[in-house]
Write a protein that holds these residues in place. Structure first.
Motif, short mmCIF file in Angstrom:
data_model
loop_
_atom_site.label_atom_id
_atom_site.label_comp_id
_atom_site.label_asym_id
_atom_site.label_seq_id
_atom_site.Cartn_x
_atom_site.Cartn_y
_atom_site.Cartn_z
N THR A 33 7.82 10.72 2.81
CA THR A 33 8.28 9.69 1.89
C THR A 33 9.79 9.57 2.03
N PHE A 34 10.39 8.70 1.24
CA PHE A 34 11.84 8.52 1.32
C PHE A 34 12.59 9.43 0.36
N TRP A 42 15.46 10.39 2.81
CA TRP A 42 16.83 10.25 2.29
C TRP A 42 17.42 11.57 1.80
N GLN A 100 4.91 -1.80 0.58
CA GLN A 100 6.30 -1.61 0.99
C GLN A 100 6.36 -0.80 2.27
N ASN A 101 5.20 -0.26 2.68
CA ASN A 101 5.18 0.63 3.84
C ASN A 101 5.33 -0.17 5.13
N VAL A 102 6.10 0.40 6.04
CA VAL A 102 6.32 -0.27 7.32
C VAL A 102 5.37 0.27 8.40
N ALA A 192 9.14 3.13 -7.32
CA ALA A 192 9.48 1.91 -8.08
C ALA A 192 10.98 1.81 -8.33
N TYR A 195 13.97 -2.87 -5.35
CA TYR A 195 13.66 -4.25 -5.75
C TYR A 195 13.78 -5.18 -4.56
N ILE A 214 -0.68 5.07 -10.20
CA ILE A 214 -1.22 6.29 -9.58
C ILE A 214 -0.05 6.94 -8.85
N ASN A 215 0.37 8.09 -9.31
CA ASN A 215 1.54 8.73 -8.71
C ASN A 215 1.53 10.19 -9.13
N PRO A 232 -3.08 12.78 -6.50
CA PRO A 232 -2.78 12.23 -5.17
C PRO A 232 -3.58 10.94 -4.94
C1 BJW Z 1 2.50 10.22 -4.18
C2 BJW Z 1 1.97 11.07 -3.23
C3 BJW Z 1 0.59 11.10 -3.18
C4 BJW Z 1 4.05 11.25 -3.03
N1 BJW Z 1 -0.13 10.35 -4.01
N2 BJW Z 1 1.78 9.49 -5.01
C5 BJW Z 1 17.85 -5.28 -8.48
C6 BJW Z 1 18.40 -4.18 -9.12
C7 BJW Z 1 19.10 -3.22 -8.38
C8 BJW Z 1 19.26 -3.33 -7.00
C9 BJW Z 1 18.70 -4.41 -6.38
C10 BJW Z 1 18.01 -5.37 -7.11
N3 BJW Z 1 17.55 -6.31 -6.24
C11 BJW Z 1 17.93 -5.96 -4.98
C12 BJW Z 1 18.64 -4.80 -5.04
C13 BJW Z 1 19.24 -4.08 -3.87
C14 BJW Z 1 18.24 -3.21 -3.13
C15 BJW Z 1 17.64 -2.19 -4.09
O1 BJW Z 1 16.53 -2.30 -4.59
N4 BJW Z 1 18.38 -1.12 -4.32
C16 BJW Z 1 17.94 -0.05 -5.22
C17 BJW Z 1 17.61 1.20 -4.40
C18 BJW Z 1 19.01 0.19 -6.23
N5 BJW Z 1 17.19 -4.01 -2.52
C19 BJW Z 1 17.37 -4.58 -1.34
O2 BJW Z 1 18.42 -4.47 -0.73
C20 BJW Z 1 16.22 -5.38 -0.79
N6 BJW Z 1 16.72 -6.66 -0.40
C21 BJW Z 1 16.99 -7.62 -1.32
O3 BJW Z 1 16.69 -7.52 -2.48
O4 BJW Z 1 17.66 -8.72 -0.79
C22 BJW Z 1 18.33 -9.57 -1.70
C23 BJW Z 1 19.49 -8.79 -2.37
C24 BJW Z 1 20.29 -7.96 -1.61
C25 BJW Z 1 21.33 -7.23 -2.21
C26 BJW Z 1 21.55 -7.34 -3.59
C27 BJW Z 1 20.72 -8.17 -4.35
C28 BJW Z 1 19.68 -8.91 -3.72
C29 BJW Z 1 15.70 -4.73 0.50
C30 BJW Z 1 15.08 -3.40 0.27
C31 BJW Z 1 14.68 -2.79 1.61
C32 BJW Z 1 14.13 -1.38 1.47
N7 BJW Z 1 14.03 -0.79 2.77
C33 BJW Z 1 13.43 0.54 2.88
C34 BJW Z 1 13.51 0.99 4.35
C35 BJW Z 1 12.51 0.24 5.22
C36 BJW Z 1 12.66 0.58 6.64
C37 BJW Z 1 12.37 2.02 6.96
O5 BJW Z 1 11.24 2.51 6.75
O6 BJW Z 1 13.25 2.69 7.48
O7 BJW Z 1 12.06 0.48 2.43
S1 BJW Z 1 14.17 1.77 1.81
C38 BJW Z 1 12.66 2.57 1.44
O8 BJW Z 1 12.39 2.47 0.02
C39 BJW Z 1 11.55 1.80 2.16
C40 BJW Z 1 10.47 1.78 1.13
O9 BJW Z 1 9.56 0.74 1.39
C41 BJW Z 1 11.23 1.64 -0.16
C42 BJW Z 1 10.48 2.10 -1.38
O10 BJW Z 1 10.18 3.47 -1.31
P1 BJW Z 1 8.78 4.00 -1.83
O11 BJW Z 1 7.69 3.47 -1.00
O12 BJW Z 1 8.69 3.80 -3.28
O13 BJW Z 1 8.89 5.57 -1.46
P2 BJW Z 1 9.62 6.74 -2.27
O14 BJW Z 1 9.81 7.86 -1.32
O15 BJW Z 1 10.79 6.27 -2.99
O16 BJW Z 1 8.53 7.17 -3.37
C43 BJW Z 1 7.30 7.79 -3.01
C44 BJW Z 1 6.49 7.97 -4.29
O17 BJW Z 1 5.21 8.46 -3.93
C45 BJW Z 1 7.10 8.99 -5.27
O18 BJW Z 1 7.12 8.42 -6.56
C46 BJW Z 1 6.13 10.18 -5.22
O19 BJW Z 1 5.99 10.85 -6.48
C47 BJW Z 1 4.86 9.50 -4.82
N8 BJW Z 1 3.94 10.32 -4.06
N9 BJW Z 1 3.05 11.68 -2.56
C48 BJW Z 1 0.54 9.56 -4.93
N10 BJW Z 1 -0.01 11.91 -2.28
#
Ligand code: BJW
Length: 242
Positions: A33-34, A42, A100-102, A192, A195, A214-215, A232
């Motif tokens: 995960t990230f 990360w 969100q998965n790549v 979550a 965004y 589910i988390n 899980p």
């Molecule tokens: C289990 C488990 C098991 C473990 N069973 N559960 C509004 C507010 C604030 C900021 C922003 C906003 N709007 C936009 C932003 C900026 C930014 C953002 O969101 N920043 C925040 C971090 C603050 N967003 C962007 O930049 C996006 N673009 C955009 O909005 O453009 C317009 C814009 C730009 C700038 C400003 C404003 C508007 C783009 C986001 C791109 C994300 N890219 C990544 C990398 C992809 C490429 C790569 O793989 O290398 O995407 S980052 C990474 O995080 C990846 C994921 O898809 C994403 C989400 O992560 P995810 O999937 O949630 O994973 P984890 O690790 O965080 O969590 C895993 C979970 O699983 C945990 O909760 C565990 O407990 C659980 N778990 N095992 C069930 N077995």
């Protein structure tokens, strides 16, 4: 009623289910995960260096090599029971699967029409034009990264969405339309925090949908959830269909 039975009943009654998946769904396939404090990407690498357009401009070779290593790991992984359960669910109910998965594990499990918000790691695109680059071109043009066929200043880069980049508009439109229409939304294995993906359950809730999470851990969305399963994904999702 216990939360699993309650969610199973909701699933049976739902007209349109939206499932938002994150890295936790692929964790049981051995893909990091990230944001896990120990094993998350990360925790070991800097997102600013590896998952931003600025990082790629500074050191394209570093970014390309990091993604090549992740591609190899994903190619060697297999879908787990969570991916298979979601593919089976699509055969039983109207399901919009938004990820969100790549990685391509939902697709390899047989889920149809997966809505990919953050792109696809196995694809390569031109860093300037964003046009796709074929595997044949990459094989014939070694380099870290190879040059782009589409622009003299362009380089091949992974077809994913980095921080600060817009999500693919068609995928975002489809996801938001599904959130407005669904009557049950499930967030599975996502922290979550990112965004606009993390806003989808709230959008669905505002239109009256039931929201289940589910988390393994609490997330910022938990307090808005009607049903929470702390299991899980690879256990909870198959159990829901049993
Ligand atoms: C289990 C488990 C098991 C473990 N069973 N559960 C509004 C507010 C604030 C900021 C922003 C906003 N709007 C936009 C932003 C900026 C930014 C953002 O969101 N920043 C925040 C971090 C603050 N967003 C962007 O930049 C996006 N673009 C955009 O909005 O453009 C317009 C814009 C730009 C700038 C400003 C404003 C508007 C783009 C986001 C791109 C994300 N890219 C990544 C990398 C992809 C490429 C790569 O793989 O290398 O995407 S980052 C990474 O995080 C990846 C994921 O898809 C994403 C989400 O992560 P995810 O999937 O949630 O994973 P984890 O690790 O965080 O969590 C895993 C979970 O699983 C945990 O909760 C565990 O407990 C659980 N778990 N095992 C069930 N077995």
């Amino acid at each position: 009623m216990d939360p699993l039975s309650e969610l199973a009943a909701r699933l049976r009654q739902a007209r349109h289910v939206l499932v938002l998946t994150g890295a936790g769904v692929s964790a049981e396939s051995g893909i990091a995960t990230f944001r896990d404090a120990q094993t998350g990407l990360w925790a070991r690498y800097r997102a600013e260096d590896l998952a931003t357009p600025e990082g790629f401009r500074r050191d394209p070779a570093l970014v390309w090599r990091w993604y090549q290593a992740r591609r190899a790991q994903i190619a060697a992984a297999a879908p787990n029971p969570a991916h298979h359960a979601l593919a089976a669910l699509a055969a039983q109910t109207r399901l919009s699967l938004v990820t969100q998965n790549v990685d391509d594990l939902h697709q390899r499990a047989g889920s149809p029409a997966v809505i990919c918000l953050h792109g696809a790691i196995m694809r390569s695109i031109c860093s300037v034009t964003r046009l796709p680059i074929s595997a044949q071109w990459l094989a014939a043009h070694p380099g870290e990264p190879p040059p782009s066929p589409h622009h003299a200043q362009g380089l091949a880069r992974p077809g994913v969405v980095w921080f600060g980049e817009n999500l693919p508009q068609e995928a975002l439109d489809l996801a938001e339309a599904a959130a407005r229409d669904c009557d049950l939304v499930l967030a599975v294995g996502t922290s979550a925090l990112v965004y606009p993906a993390a806003g989808l359950p709230e959008l669905a809730k505002r239109q009256g949908a039931c929201f289940a999470e589910i988390n393994l851990e609490a997330t910022p969305l938990t307090r808005r959830a009607d049903i929470v399963l702390r299991q899980p994904a690879g256990v909870a999702l198959p159990a829901l269909l049993a």
